[in-house]
Design a protein around this motif. Structure first.
Motif, PDB file in Angstrom:
ATOM      1  N   PRO A 103      45.908  32.465  32.568  1.00  0.00           N
ATOM      2  CA  PRO A 103      44.449  32.591  32.742  1.00  0.00           C
ATOM      3  C   PRO A 103      43.876  31.352  33.435  1.00  0.00           C
ATOM      4  N   THR A 104      42.992  31.577  34.408  1.00  0.00           N
ATOM      5  CA  THR A 104      42.309  30.499  35.112  1.00  0.00           C
ATOM      6  C   THR A 104      40.816  30.768  35.121  1.00  0.00           C
ATOM      7  N   GLU A 105      40.046  29.878  35.749  1.00  0.00           N
ATOM      8  CA  GLU A 105      38.598  30.067  35.825  1.00  0.00           C
ATOM      9  C   GLU A 105      38.236  31.281  36.673  1.00  0.00           C
ATOM     10  N   ASP A 106      39.120  31.621  37.622  1.00  0.00           N
ATOM     11  CA  ASP A 106      38.865  32.767  38.499  1.00  0.00           C
ATOM     12  C   ASP A 106      39.566  34.029  38.022  1.00  0.00           C
ATOM     13  N   GLY A 107      40.032  34.023  36.770  1.00  0.00           N
ATOM     14  CA  GLY A 107      40.742  35.173  36.250  1.00  0.00           C
ATOM     15  C   GLY A 107      42.218  34.887  36.057  1.00  0.00           C
ATOM     16  N   VAL A 108      42.983  35.930  35.773  1.00  0.00           N
ATOM     17  CA  VAL A 108      44.416  35.786  35.557  1.00  0.00           C
ATOM     18  C   VAL A 108      45.121  35.774  36.907  1.00  0.00           C
ATOM     19  N   LYS A 109      45.951  34.734  37.106  1.00  0.00           N
ATOM     20  CA  LYS A 109      46.689  34.598  38.359  1.00  0.00           C
ATOM     21  C   LYS A 109      48.161  34.378  38.072  1.00  0.00           C
ATOM     22  N   GLN A 110      48.996  34.754  39.055  1.00  0.00           N
ATOM     23  CA  GLN A 110      50.432  34.524  38.952  1.00  0.00           C
ATOM     24  C   GLN A 110      50.767  33.217  39.667  1.00  0.00           C
ATOM     25  N   VAL A 111      51.348  32.264  38.947  1.00  0.00           N
ATOM     26  CA  VAL A 111      51.638  30.940  39.487  1.00  0.00           C
ATOM     27  C   VAL A 111      53.091  30.587  39.191  1.00  0.00           C
TER      28      VAL A 111
END
Length: 715
Positions: free
Chosen positions: A677-685
């Motif tokens: 989870p990030t500030e801009d939503g869930v991202k794949q990292v």
């Protein structure tokens, strides 16, 4: 032939020899008196205030050549300064006539539409003023020409040219940006705080719509300027300290000229920053000699004069109830720093000194006349003798604690040595300092020793003894001062480093070595001794265990140690011996006593290890290599996570991403992808599984233990 035969015949004869007297020439007459002229010449040539060109003919000729060149170049330099001054004046006029400052203020306050009419009216007014001035000046020139002729025009032109040359002089350096904060020419920040705000924005320390609040206006402090500001809400001072280089770049000054500190205590908070900018490199001037030369004796309970910070403030190093670790690469002033700390203890006649010089040079030779125990050498026999010293000190500390139990609360309020106790000869608890130069030599020694039936190397046993002393001895009045030129994880055990209170890191090769000396992740807080310049001899980062002149809450600070050459060192040691002879405290090696007292080695072994050395303990004490050690330490404060992004680790550890990935791959940690989870939503990292990292750490520890056992078997 007859003459040669006569000479050969005289060879065996005994010739008369006059009596030979032994003696020495004595000049009964006094030293010849020099004339006043010779005395004047001698003083003139030796005086540091007289320039070199006035002392020597060669320098005088060179000075005349330099003067001739300067005179020839003066017209061209004057013309260039006039042109630059004209450009600066035109730029200022353009900014003034277009009301740029008013327009920018309206844009920042988002009121440009409301203020547009006022801005336009002010712009027209300033154009009218410009036109009026443009008409008045030619008219005034015409009047002067009619009244006084061309001479007046020439004089007026020269005055204007001089003013433009002063405005355009290259005192801040050119080409390039002129300093915004510091410098002899422009000190914009002392007059306009907006320049400081722009620098913070350019360094990405505050947002475009954020500003600073001035707590204390810019004031002159030492050889620089100081100012204190409050950051916007949610902005932290530690981030400014960490990104000091970026702020220095935004201010167009060298990072050594910029000092950034977080204001702590009752007058500070997490967002208050104190800035100080030097006019020039604060470490370019010659080092100052130690002030201990001016004192007859010193009290070991007082902090010892150690050096000066960038502002010129004297920094004293507390020694009692703590231990000191000094690390650096060779020829950076490591031994000088250790001798400065020991000098204050030498001038206290009630201090007992153990000096082990594993460099085996002349640096510590003068301390032989005051040391209770002294040794210089780097062979295995010296390491074993050093082990005997450590055993003696452990037994002494145990005896001190037993005697403290029998003392009343007035004499011994706590389980600590007091100044009165340390000076009472009957109690036998003097302040004792163990000074070790090149401590990596005994810690790396592979000579086998047997402790309670367990085979260890002498280096491992030294590490156990030093660790025990660093944990328990300071309260009993025993100080450890360790210096090393190999500050790596394999040389100094992590358990030993963790209990050494004061750290001083001079220049090292990379941030890993700096962290080993100063503490984990200190580079992420803005303290990295690998960034120190090679020309800054004796300059290091001090992390004190106690209050210094910079404040009790300062985490670390850059210090330039005092200068103490060998002649000053010998003078201090001679004074220390005289004080001990006067007080009757000269003992041990200095008094001609070289026999070690008999101690219970079995009791010492049980005290430091609890009677056993298990394999699990040896595995736990193994130092992990970097950057795996820093990753494990970082994850220790973030329990409960199964995945950690690579970007987060790179930012937290302050490492280069490509090199970090290659290093982690060598330990068997392969990056994977996961959703976070990030500030801009869930991202794949991209990142690493925490389980893989912990497994790699266990493999590294077990591999190190196996390698050590193989070496022991080979021995």
């Amino acid at each position: 032939m007859a003459e040669q035969s006569h000479e050969l015949a005289d060879v065996g004869r005994e010739l008369p020899v006059r009596q030979v007297f032994e003696g020495e020439f004595v000049n009964d007459t006094g030293a010849p008196q020099l004339s006043w002229w010779l005395r004047f010449v001698n003083v003139w040539r030796r005086s540091p205030r007289v320039p070199l060109w006035a002392k020597d003919r060669v320098h005088a000729v060179q000075a005349m050549k330099d003067l001739t060149v300067a005179v020839v170049r003066a017209p061209f330099r004057f013309l260039g300064a006039v042109v630059r001054g004209l450009v600066v004046a035109v730029r200022w006029w353009r900014s003034w006539v277009t009301v740029r400052d008013y327009r920018q203020a309206a844009e920042q306050s988002e009121k440009l539409a409301d203020k547009f009419g006022d801005i336009r009216a002010l712009t027209l007014f300033r154009w009218k003023v410009t036109g009026t001035v443009a008409a008045v000046f030619p008219a005034a020139g015409l009047v002067l020409w009619l009244l006084y002729g061309t001479l007046a025009l020439w004089l007026a032109g020269m005055v204007v040219a001089v003013m433009l040359a002063v405005l355009g002089r290259r005192k801040d350096g050119s080409p390039g940006r002129r300093p915004v904060l510091s410098g002899p020419r422009t000190l914009t920040w002392t007059m306009d705080s907006q320049a400081l705000v722009d620098a913070f924005r350019d360094a990405k320390l505050i947002g475009k719509d954020e500003t600073l609040r001035l707590v204390h206006r810019a004031t002159r402090e030492g050889a620089g300027w100081a100012v204190t500001v409050d950051l916007p809400a949610t902005r932290k001072a530690v981030d400014v300290v960490k990104n000091r280089d970026a702020l220095a770049s935004a201010l167009a000054v060298d990072e050594v000229q910029l000092s950034v500190e977080r204001v702590r205590g009752s007058g500070g908070h997490a967002g208050r920053v104190a800035l100080w900018v030097a006019d020039e490199d604060p470490y370019s001037a010659p080092s100052v000699r130690t002030p201990l030369l001016a004192v007859a004796r010193w009290d070991a309970w007082r902090p010892v004069p150690f050096g000066t910070d960038a502002r010129g403030r004297r920094i004293d190093l507390p020694l009692v109830w703590t231990s000191v670790l000094i690390g650096a690469i060779p020829r950076q002033g490591k031994t000088m720093a250790e001798r400065l700390a020991a000098a204050g203890l030498i001038l206290d006649p009630h201090v007992r000194l153990y000096v082990a010089d594993f460099k085996n040079g002349k640096d510590w030779k003068a301390a032989e006349q005051v040391a209770h125990r002294f040794m210089a050498g780097d062979d295995s026999e010296h390491v074993l003798r050093f082990v005997d010293w450590l055993v003696e000190l452990v037994a002494d500390v145990q005896a001190r604690y037993r005697r403290m139990q029998e003392l009343d609360d007035v004499t011994c309020p706590e389980s600590k040595v007091t100044p009165a106790m340390s000076r009472d000869i009957a109690l036998g608890m003097p302040i004792t300092a163990l000074v070790v130069d090149e401590v990596q030599i005994p810690l790396e020694d592979r000579t086998p020793v047997e402790v309670q039936g367990k085979k260890l190397t002498a280096g491992e046993y030294c590490g156990e003894l030093l660790m025990w002393l660093a944990k328990k001895a300071p309260a009993a009045g025993v100080i450890l001062m360790l210096a090393t030129q190999r500050p790596d994880g394999k040389t100094i055990p992590s358990g030993l480093r963790a209990v050494l209170g004061s750290r001083f890191a001079l220049r090292v090769m990379d941030w890993r070595d700096s962290n080993i000396i100063l503490g984990e992740q200190m580079n992420t807080r803005g303290y990295d001794s690998s960034r120190l310049l090679p020309s800054h001899k004796g300059v290091g980062i001090l992390r004190p265990d106690g209050e210094t002149q910079a404040g009790a809450d300062v985490l670390a600070l850059t210090v330039r140690t005092f200068y103490m050459p060998n002649e000053d060192w010998r003078e201090i040691c001679a004074q220390g011996r005289a004080l001990r002879e006067q007080e009757g405290t000269l003992s041990g090696h200095a008094a001609g006593q070289t026999t070690l007292p008999t101690v219970d080695r079995m009791a010492v072994a049980k005290a430091i290890s609890g009677g056993t050395f298990t394999d699990a303990e040896r595995v736990a004490e193994v130092e992990l290599p970097e950057p795996l050690a820093s990753v494990v330490d970082y994850l220790a404060g973030h329990d409960g996570r199964d995945f950690v992004p690579t970007a987060e680790l790179v930012e937290a550890l302050g490492v280069e991403p490509k090199g970090f990935g290659l290093d982690m791959a060598e330990f068997g940690c392969r990056p994977t992808r996961d959703r976070v989870p990030t500030e801009d939503g869930v991202k794949q990292v991209r990142g690493y599984d925490v389980a893989d990292i912990r497994a790699a750490a266990e493999r590294a520890r077990h591999s190190a233990v196996i390698d050590a056992e193989v070496l022991d078997d080979d021995r």
